[in-house]
Scaffold this motif. Structure first.
Motif, short mmCIF file in Angstrom:
data_model
loop_
_atom_site.label_atom_id
_atom_site.label_comp_id
_atom_site.label_asym_id
_atom_site.label_seq_id
_atom_site.Cartn_x
_atom_site.Cartn_y
_atom_site.Cartn_z
N ARG A 163 0.89 -1.23 0.15
CA ARG A 163 0.00 -0.10 0.00
C ARG A 163 1.00 1.27 -0.03
NH1 ARG A 163 -3.75 -1.33 3.53
NH2 ARG A 163 -5.24 -1.96 1.77
N ASP A 164 0.44 2.13 -0.72
CA ASP A 164 1.12 3.58 -0.99
C ASP A 164 2.53 3.45 -1.43
OD1 ASP A 164 1.06 6.43 -0.83
OD2 ASP A 164 1.50 6.49 1.21
N ALA A 165 2.95 2.62 -2.13
CA ALA A 165 4.27 2.73 -2.76
C ALA A 165 4.15 3.96 -3.69
CB ALA A 165 4.53 1.41 -3.59
N ASP A 166 5.38 4.24 -4.16
CA ASP A 166 5.69 5.21 -5.13
C ASP A 166 5.37 4.97 -6.66
OD1 ASP A 166 7.12 7.66 -3.44
OD2 ASP A 166 7.71 5.61 -2.80
N ALA A 167 5.35 3.75 -6.79
CA ALA A 167 5.31 3.39 -8.31
C ALA A 167 4.72 1.72 -8.25
CB ALA A 167 6.43 3.45 -9.20
N TYR A 168 3.97 1.41 -9.33
CA TYR A 168 3.41 0.12 -9.50
C TYR A 168 3.43 -0.60 -10.78
CZ TYR A 168 1.16 0.93 -4.83
OH TYR A 168 0.82 1.18 -3.57
N VAL A 169 3.80 -1.81 -10.90
CA VAL A 169 3.21 -2.50 -12.12
C VAL A 169 1.98 -3.48 -11.60
CG1 VAL A 169 3.73 -4.27 -13.81
CG2 VAL A 169 5.36 -2.65 -13.15
N MET A 170 0.72 -3.20 -12.17
CA MET A 170 -0.13 -3.78 -11.63
C MET A 170 -0.91 -4.38 -12.95
SD MET A 170 -2.53 -4.70 -9.51
CE MET A 170 -2.16 -3.68 -8.13
N GLU A 171 -1.17 -5.79 -12.73
CA GLU A 171 -1.74 -6.71 -13.66
C GLU A 171 -2.98 -6.37 -14.13
OE1 GLU A 171 -1.90 -11.28 -14.67
OE2 GLU A 171 -2.73 -10.99 -12.80
N CYS A 172 -3.22 -6.13 -15.59
CA CYS A 172 -4.59 -5.92 -16.24
C CYS A 172 -4.71 -7.00 -17.37
CB CYS A 172 -4.74 -4.53 -16.61
SG CYS A 172 -4.98 -3.44 -15.41
N ASN A 173 -4.75 -8.33 -17.32
CA ASN A 173 -4.50 -9.22 -18.13
C ASN A 173 -5.58 -9.29 -18.89
OD1 ASN A 173 -5.19 -12.58 -18.62
ND2 ASN A 173 -3.12 -11.97 -18.82
N HIS A 174 -6.75 -9.20 -18.51
CA HIS A 174 -7.90 -9.62 -19.78
C HIS A 174 -8.98 -8.52 -19.50
CE1 HIS A 174 -8.45 -12.08 -16.21
NE2 HIS A 174 -9.96 -11.72 -16.72
N ASP A 175 -9.66 -8.27 -20.68
CA ASP A 175 -11.07 -7.74 -20.78
C ASP A 175 -11.94 -8.95 -20.54
OD1 ASP A 175 -13.18 -5.77 -21.22
OD2 ASP A 175 -13.65 -7.13 -22.84
N LEU A 176 -12.97 -9.25 -19.43
CA LEU A 176 -13.88 -10.24 -19.38
C LEU A 176 -14.48 -10.52 -20.48
CD1 LEU A 176 -15.15 -9.08 -15.54
CD2 LEU A 176 -13.52 -11.04 -16.38
N GLU A 177 -15.32 -9.52 -21.23
CA GLU A 177 -16.02 -9.98 -22.34
C GLU A 177 -15.02 -10.70 -23.64
OE1 GLU A 177 -19.26 -10.43 -22.75
OE2 GLU A 177 -19.06 -9.91 -20.63
N MET A 178 -13.94 -10.00 -23.82
CA MET A 178 -13.03 -10.53 -24.67
C MET A 178 -12.63 -12.08 -24.48
SD MET A 178 -10.54 -7.37 -25.79
CE MET A 178 -9.51 -8.26 -27.22
N LEU A 179 -12.29 -12.15 -23.14
CA LEU A 179 -11.84 -13.57 -22.80
C LEU A 179 -13.19 -14.54 -22.92
CD1 LEU A 179 -9.99 -15.46 -21.38
CD2 LEU A 179 -10.83 -14.78 -19.05
#
Length: 271
Positions: A163-179
């Motif tokens: 929590r409250d890090a200065d920078a992140y890489v966050m997963e956004c793997n898929h769009d639900l409808e596309m999957l």
């Protein structure tokens, strides 16, 4: 005395086809994952003006090929490189990586922190269908950078850790409808959607809402599926969900896309 330029990061490439991130401080140059061939890793590093021969540490998150494809060749080619992973991950690495130099493999237990001088590396477990998956948060001079992909959900424990890090890489793997409408067989769709799979765009946005803080300046959207997502869709979904909650997208912090084959420019964490 070496001048402290801070902690610099480049997401070298990120998708469900391959992942690698570069981090440097005045004292260390490290990689998180090497999910590409040695040739591609060399090209990605050169594109940001860096050389693999200067990297001293490689932290593996888990044994899936899109995260470890280049581990074997890098470990054999660069004698100054130490490879870190949980013992379960080492045991599960694909045989296709070839023989690894045992004297340069170091076990990094999940849930512990390792100090490399001016860089502290904190590991935390995630929920994914791998032997002992863990991701990492990097600490330098009061700044923090956290990577979180390849997880079916984000636990309260993980949220509290990063929590409250200065920078992140966050997963956004898929769009639900596309999957759901896409070409994958149903068992694979179930795996991706399950608690040991991957975060959707909406899941990633919800996680960001829960962890973002006053220190946060950058959020990189990572590990997009080339079959079940597109950058523009992930970006607008996350941005709109965060804006709907009154969060200052474009003011207090920025959202950045990552690419499956092109490195993001180096940035200084917290700047």
């Amino acid at each position: 005395m070496t001048e402290d330029f801070g902690m610099r990061v480049s997401v070298l490439a990120s998708s469900s086809s391959g992942n690698a991130t570069y981090i440097e401080t005045p004292g260390h140059k490290v990689l998180v994952d090497a999910g590409f061939s040695g040739k591609k890793m060399t090209e990605l590093m050169a594109s940001i003006g860096r050389d693999l021969k200067d990297v001293d540490s490689l932290f593996i998150t888990h044994e899936h090929t899109d995260h470890c494809k280049g581990v074997g060749v890098l470990a054999r080619r660069y004698p100054n490189l130490t490879v870190y992973a949980d013992q379960g991950t080492f045991d599960a690495l694909p045989s296709g990586l070839g023989q690894l130099p045992q004297d340069r493999l170091q076990v990094f237990d999940t849930g512990t922190t390792m100090s490399l001088g001016d860089l502290d590396v904190e590991s935390f477990g995630v929920s994914h269908d791998a032997a002992a998956p863990q991701f990492y948060q990097f600490h330098h001079a009061g700044k923090r950078f956290a990577i979180l992909t390849d997880t079916g959900y984000v636990s309260d424990r993980v949220e509290g850790t990063i929590r409250d890090a200065d920078a992140y890489v966050m997963e956004c793997n898929h769009d639900l409808e596309m999957l759901r409408m896409g070409p994958y067989p149903w068992p694979l769709k179930q795996r991706i959607l399950g608690d040991f799979g991957h975060l959707s765009n909406e899941d990633g946005a919800n996680a960001i809402m829960d962890i973002i803080g006053l220190h946060t300046k950058r959020v990189y959207l990572g590990h997009l599926s080339p079959h079940n997502n597109v950058k523009a869709l992930a970006h607008i979904t996350v941005a709109n969900m965060l804006k709907a909650q009154g969060l200052g997208v474009g003011h207090d912090f920025e959202i950045f896309d990552t690419d499956p084959a092109i490195a993001d420019p180096l940035f200084t964490v917290g700047a």
